[in-house]
Design an enzyme around this catalytic site. Structure first.
Site, PDB file in Angstrom:
ATOM      1  N   LYS A   1      75.242  20.579  19.350  1.00  0.00           N
ATOM      2  CA  LYS A   1      75.524  19.865  20.747  1.00  0.00           C
ATOM      3  C   LYS A   1      76.707  19.265  20.725  1.00  0.00           C
ATOM      4  CE  LYS A   1      72.671  15.914  20.018  1.00  0.00           C
ATOM      5  NZ  LYS A   1      71.416  15.087  20.734  1.00  0.00           N
TER       6      LYS A   1
ATOM      7  N   ARG B   1      62.376   8.152  25.737  1.00  0.00           N
ATOM      8  CA  ARG B   1      63.628   8.770  26.286  1.00  0.00           C
ATOM      9  C   ARG B   1      63.112   9.924  27.027  1.00  0.00           C
ATOM     10  NH1 ARG B   1      68.526  10.355  22.305  1.00  0.00           N
ATOM     11  NH2 ARG B   1      67.011  12.017  21.936  1.00  0.00           N
TER      12      ARG B   1
ATOM     13  N   TYR C   1     102.246  -2.007  24.325  1.00  0.00           N
ATOM     14  CA  TYR C   1     101.858  -2.533  25.595  1.00  0.00           C
ATOM     15  C   TYR C   1     101.384  -4.007  25.284  1.00  0.00           C
ATOM     16  CZ  TYR C   1     101.844   2.060  27.775  1.00  0.00           C
ATOM     17  OH  TYR C   1     102.108   3.003  28.293  1.00  0.00           O
TER      18      TYR C   1
ATOM     19  N   MET D   1      97.813   5.561  25.372  1.00  0.00           N
ATOM     20  CA  MET D   1      97.052   6.820  25.873  1.00  0.00           C
ATOM     21  C   MET D   1      97.426   8.120  24.704  1.00  0.00           C
ATOM     22  SD  MET D   1      97.085   9.088  29.304  1.00  0.00           S
ATOM     23  CE  MET D   1      96.380   7.773  30.038  1.00  0.00           C
TER      24      MET D   1
END
Length: 814
Positions: free
Chosen positions: A484, A582, A710, A759
């Site tokens: 998965k 769950r 940044y 990014m």
């Protein structure tokens, strides 16, 4: 959304016929092919010249969609779903979006103009998102359909919206204004696009200005024509390169090779602004962004720092390296006469070969009759000394004779089929096409395939780890391997093929689409779907997947579909909840489960399973044992009362090693296959599977006192050699891994990450490393390992692996 069908009836002034007016709506859809269609979708059956979505309603009902906005109820669909009957489904979609917009009160920026909307939108998102949770139009969703679909994506966590509005004729903008309701207006460049829809330029301006009729402020290029249509209650905030009485007057513009430096006057002071572009359009778009930031009250220093980092926006003209030493000018998403002229200018400025080729689709939005249009285009082609024209489309095909050395194809598929015969090499190629022609396929063919960042997957290591865990199993115990989440980030199909070669017993996926992808890839192994949605049951049956059933509701839903399809002994897997809480049947529902299945020949209980919550934690050893005891009790009772002999399984990767006496008939191997264990000693026995690699893009040396990245989160205390690596948080590298927490490996040496992870990039200290631009960089693998990264980031290796973006190319090797 918290909207019911009953609410929607009043919102749309619709007539309702149906089954459940209390049905909850959480998703708006217009695409019958979307996998997000569900019982909680509200599907608007739009009708156009080429398609009528009413034709797909019956199929949508079959997969569980229950709520439709229609102009008529299709045959055989009455009483099978909720139908909201309206006069026009597009108008209804717009009404719904307008109502939904009215539920939110944060600032909304509305953008319109002829050119630059998408660029300004994307740049504003970049400039403002450090301080706001921005919702914006996806790509260029600025149409009568795109705008409402953009707006209904707002949620309660957003606090700033940026939406485009595009029109092609009169009486369209008023509809979009009701949906967007901008507080802040931005008018970009007004050019010749869609001229045919308006009497003249002033009418076009007047129509576009309707978007801002109730805006608090309008940002615009100073113009007396524009100012005629500004609402007196709207604050005018103008800019100009010529008129000094504009609110922001750009008094000086200096263009160097790669950047433009602007000097602008604002509130009596002069400031300097540097942007990394030289073309006129980008400069104008940047000035629009400047005024938005000034309106928001940003300090000029912040504006300067952020705007220096602006970037080219995808889906706009881009220059790329192509195959066979070609240069590709990619303008593959628009086709109008004015933009063709601009693109040809760029082609010339970027040309470094004797040969120039233009790949051109039918041209739209020109305002000219076809005969006149293609005569003008041919003149442009001649004046730009184009050597070869490749025309694609039914219209341009008829005007082939207007061009010299012209080859035409009816459509893009024909071009692709003949691609190898066209011999592209040592030339500049302009690709100019309307969106409907899907010229991105042509760009893919012509673009040079370079992959600086890759995730290398060692298939030998996967085989080794599989055999390691197999060696822990008792004879005849089966093994299911979990593939998965794209094979835990490593790649699903390729790994599944290897596992099939090793003859594992089962594959496990989370959702039906993962299993369908594997079946379409040729996988023959049985595949269990662990979290099937009821809407996916028909597809599960169609592709021969095997669903985990974990509730009575799900069981009844599956049985209903199975009976409709006259199935016999279709394999299902029953999950019981033993403490994970769950998914699964709880003990008090087992009676009804047994009663439902007893004597039922439609399905066959292939296995009974449960999931352990603490198999890797010795501090909860007794809880784990209690789960196993409850599993034994519940599964034994189901087997006894149904008189069946299913496979039983409860152990995951950690359970295989820590609870060897509870292997039952099968175990489920997950993260261990990929070389990760929660046990330090076992970790030593496993081989590393994935190595995330990149390269050094650039190296620079900065003096003491300079900053990196940044926010200036790294300040150099001494002269520092800095390397930039082309991988960032969009690729799956957590921002928390920056600022000295993490490192990469270059030349077998650690290079600490400096400042914030960006990014698409991160920067590292290579002061003590003798490296060059182009050298390999290990992001993770042997060192740092994903386990080490997870520990430093206080998370788990699963998150590290599954976070690696699929834009990172996977390279499989033995």
């Amino acid at each position: 959304m918290n909207i019911t069908v009953e609410n929607s009836v009043s919102i749309l002034n619709a007539r309702w016929e149906g089954t459940n007016p209390e049905a909850l709506i959480d998703n708006i859809s217009i695409d019958s092919r979307s996998l997000q269609n569900s019982e909680h979708s509200l599907f608007f059956a739009l009708s156009g010249s080429n398609n009528d979505a009413h034709h797909y309603i019956k199929d949508l009902i079959a997969i569980g969609v229950q709520n439709f906005v229609v102009t008529r109820i299709p045959d055989d669909c009455a009483a099978k779903a909720n139908f909201l009957i309206v006069g026009n489904t597009l108008v209804a979609l717009q009404q719904f979006a307008a109502y939904y917009r009215g539920r939110f009160y944060f600032p909304i920026i509305g953008l319109t103009g002829s050119n630059g909307k998408t660029i300004v939108k994307e740049w504003l998102n970049f400039l403002l998102s450090p301080d706001y949770n921005v919702i914006r139009s996806p790509k260029s969703y600025n149409s009568q359909v795109g705008v409402p679909l953009s707006v209904v994506a707002i949620n309660e966590k957003h606090n700033l919206g940026i939406f485009e509005a595009g029109i092609s004729t009169v009486n369209e903008m008023d509809k979009l204004e009701k949906i967007i309701k901008p507080n802040i207006g931005v008018l970009t460049n007004i050019g010749s696009s869609h001229d045919e829809g308006f009497a003249d330029l002033e009418q076009k301006i007047q129509q576009k200005m309707q978007l801002f009729k109730d805006a608090a402020v309008l940002i615009y290029p100073k113009s007396s024509v524009i100012e005629k249509y500004i609402n007196p209650n709207t604050k005018a905030f103008s800019w100009s390169f010529k008129e000094e009485d504009a609110n922001v007057f750009v008094s000086k513009k200096e263009i160097s090779h790669q950047e433009t430096v602007l000097v602008f006057q604002y509130k009596g002071s002069a400031y300097e602004l540097k942007i990394p572009f030289v073309d006129k359009a980008s400069v104008e778009n940047a000035v629009s962004c400047l005024l938005v930031m000034l309106h928001f009250g940003y300090e000029v220093e912040v504006i300067q720092a952020r705007m220096e980092l602006l970037f080219p926006v995808e889906m706009r003209l881009e220059v790329k390296n192509g195959i066979n030493n070609c240069t590709v000018i990619d303008d593959s998403y628009s086709s109008d006469y004015q933009s063709l002229k601009i693109a040809l200018d760029v082609l010339e400025s970027q040309n470094k070969f004797h040969k120039k080729t233009v790949i051109l689709s039918d041209i739209f939005q020109s305002g000219f009759p076809n005969e006149q249009l293609y005569a003008k285009v041919a003149k442009l082609i001649v004046s730009n000394k184009i050597n070869r024209v490749i025309g694609i489309g039914e219209t341009i095909l008829h005007f082939k004779e207007q061009f010299s050395n012209c080859i035409t194809f009816k459509n893009t598929a024909d071009f692709v089929a003949n691609f190898e015969k066209l011999d592209f090499s040592n030339e500049s190629i302009l690709i100019k096409g309307a969106r409907s022609f899907h010229f991105e396929e042509i760009v893919t063919l012509l673009e040079e395939k370079t992959h600086e960042t890759v995730l290398e997957i060692n298939l030998n290591a996967i085989s080794y780890n599989l055999n390691f865990f197999k060696s822990k199993l008792k004879p005849k115990v089966k093994i299911m391997v979990m593939v998965k989440a794209f094979g835990y980030g490593n790649g699903g199909l390729e790994i599944a093929k290897l596992l099939e070669h090793h003859k594992v017993d089962y594959l496990g996926v989370a959702f039906a689409d993962e299993g369908i992808s594997l079946k379409n890839g040729g996988i023959k192994l049985p595949i269990m779907v662990l979290n099937p949605e009821s809407t996916s049951f028909p597809a599960i049956i169609q592709y021969g997947l095997e669903p985990e059933i974990y509730s009575l509701k799900g069981l009844h839903a599956f049985l209903k579909i199975a009976k409709q399809k006259n199935l016999q002994h279709f394999p299902i897997h029953i999950k019981v909840d033993t403490g994970m809480h769950r998914l699964g049947f709880e003990e008090n529902t087992v009676d009804e489960l047994i009663a439902t299945l007893k004597g039922n020949s439609t399905v066959k209980v292939q296995s009974i399973l449960s999931h352990m919550a603490t198999s890797d934690d010795v501090n909860h050893y007794e809880f784990a044992l209690s789960q196993i005891r409850l599993f034994e009790k519940l599964s034994s009772r189901i087997i006894r009362e149904l008189e069946i002999n299913p496979i039983r399984h409860i152990l995951n990767t950690s359970g295989i090693s820590n609870f060897p006496d509870s292997q039952y008939d099968m175990v489920r191997l997950g993260i261990g296959l990929y070389g990760v264990s929660n046990d330090a000693e076992e970790q030593k026995e496993l081989e590393n599977v994935g190595t995330l690699k990149s390269i050094v893009s650039q190296i620079r040396t900065i003096p003491a006192g300079d900053s990196v990245g940044y926010g200036r989160r790294f300040m150099a205390e001494k002269t520092t050699k800095v390397a930039t690596i082309p991988i960032g948080y969009a690729d799956g590298i957590r921002r928390a891994w920056g600022n000295g927490v993490g490192f990469v490996t270059i030349k077998d040496q650690k290079a600490p990450i400096l400042g914030s992870v960006c990014m698409d990039m991160l920067m590292v200290d290579v002061s003590e490393i003798d490296c060059l631009e182009g050298d390999d960089v290990i992001i993770f693998g042997e060192s740092p390992s994903v386990s080490y990264m997870a520990n430093q980031l206080q998370t788990i290796p699963y998150e590290i692996l599954t976070s690696i973006s699929q834009r990172v190319k996977r390279v499989f090797y033995r």
